[in-house]
Design a protein around this motif. Structure first.
Motif, short mmCIF file in Angstrom:
data_model
loop_
_atom_site.label_atom_id
_atom_site.label_comp_id
_atom_site.label_asym_id
_atom_site.label_seq_id
_atom_site.Cartn_x
_atom_site.Cartn_y
_atom_site.Cartn_z
N UNK A 196 0.81 -1.22 0.00
CA UNK A 196 0.00 0.00 0.00
C UNK A 196 0.84 1.28 0.00
N UNK A 197 2.07 1.23 0.49
CA UNK A 197 2.91 2.43 0.56
C UNK A 197 3.73 2.64 -0.71
N UNK A 198 3.54 1.80 -1.72
CA UNK A 198 4.12 2.08 -3.03
C UNK A 198 5.37 1.31 -3.38
N UNK A 199 5.73 0.30 -2.61
CA UNK A 199 6.88 -0.54 -2.96
C UNK A 199 6.40 -1.90 -3.43
N UNK A 200 7.10 -2.45 -4.39
CA UNK A 200 6.92 -3.86 -4.77
C UNK A 200 7.91 -4.63 -3.92
N UNK A 201 7.45 -5.65 -3.22
CA UNK A 201 8.23 -6.27 -2.17
C UNK A 201 8.25 -7.79 -2.28
N UNK A 202 9.41 -8.38 -2.01
CA UNK A 202 9.61 -9.83 -1.93
C UNK A 202 10.20 -10.11 -0.56
N UNK A 203 9.56 -10.96 0.23
CA UNK A 203 10.01 -11.25 1.58
C UNK A 203 10.38 -12.72 1.70
N UNK A 204 11.59 -12.98 2.22
CA UNK A 204 12.07 -14.36 2.40
C UNK A 204 12.99 -14.41 3.61
N UNK B 9 5.68 8.70 -5.52
CA UNK B 9 5.92 9.11 -4.14
C UNK B 9 6.98 8.22 -3.48
N UNK B 10 6.87 6.92 -3.69
CA UNK B 10 7.85 5.99 -3.10
C UNK B 10 9.23 6.21 -3.70
N UNK B 11 9.29 6.46 -4.99
CA UNK B 11 10.58 6.71 -5.65
C UNK B 11 11.23 7.96 -5.07
N UNK B 12 10.47 9.04 -4.90
CA UNK B 12 11.01 10.27 -4.32
C UNK B 12 11.54 10.03 -2.91
N UNK B 13 10.82 9.24 -2.13
CA UNK B 13 11.23 8.96 -0.74
C UNK B 13 12.59 8.29 -0.71
N UNK B 14 12.85 7.34 -1.58
CA UNK B 14 14.08 6.57 -1.54
C UNK B 14 15.20 7.20 -2.37
N UNK B 15 14.92 8.22 -3.15
CA UNK B 15 15.97 8.89 -3.93
C UNK B 15 16.55 10.08 -3.20
N UNK B 16 16.11 10.33 -1.99
CA UNK B 16 16.64 11.47 -1.20
C UNK B 16 18.06 11.22 -0.81
#
Length: 133
Positions: free
Chosen positions: A101-109, A126-133
């Motif tokens: 829901x927060x905009x990331x595609x996620x794989x958990x293992x 929005x998620x891309x901007x958050x992680x490109x800071x």
């Protein structure tokens, strides 16, 4: 202040060195049989043996007993990573690639010690901007 490292304590350093080297495709520097590091541009994953605990005063951590932390790696394409790693993580996959829901595609293992590992890719602006800071 600069957050620079997370350390996993394990009873089998070489097993985790092989695993993290394989899933990331990056070299893991082995300094001694008791200590190794996977250095990334933003943070280092340290792997220490249970014997290193004596340097900190004794029995202060338990290997393979993490129930709270998730080690997260930003990757270019979660689905491609899932396909690449499918044989290695087949029996330890917690969640196949899913858009959160927060905009990331996620794989958990899980790693061989049971620690949770998340490979994620921001997919919304929005998620891309958050992680490109």
């Amino acid at each position: 202040m600069n957050f620079v490292s997370v350390r996993i304590i394990t009873s089998d350093v070489q097993r985790l060195v092989r695993f993290y080297g394989e899933i990331t495709g990056m070299p893991v520097t082995v300094y001694t049989e008791d200590f190794a590091e996977l250095a990334t541009p933003s943070c280092t994953l340290a792997i220490g043996s249970t014997r290193t605990l004596m340097l900190f005063g004794g029995d202060i951590a338990r290997p393979a007993d993490n129930h709270t932390a998730i080690l997260e790696f930003r990757v270019g394409d979660v689905d491609a990573e899932f396909a690449r790693l499918s044989d290695l993580i087949r029996n330890v996959t917690v969640q196949q690639p899913t858009t959160m829901p927060w905009g990331n595609r996620s794989l958990l293992f899980r790693d061989p010690d049971g620690n949770l590992v998340n490979f994620f890719t921001p997919v919304t602006a929005e998620a891309i901007r958050k992680f490109d800071k």
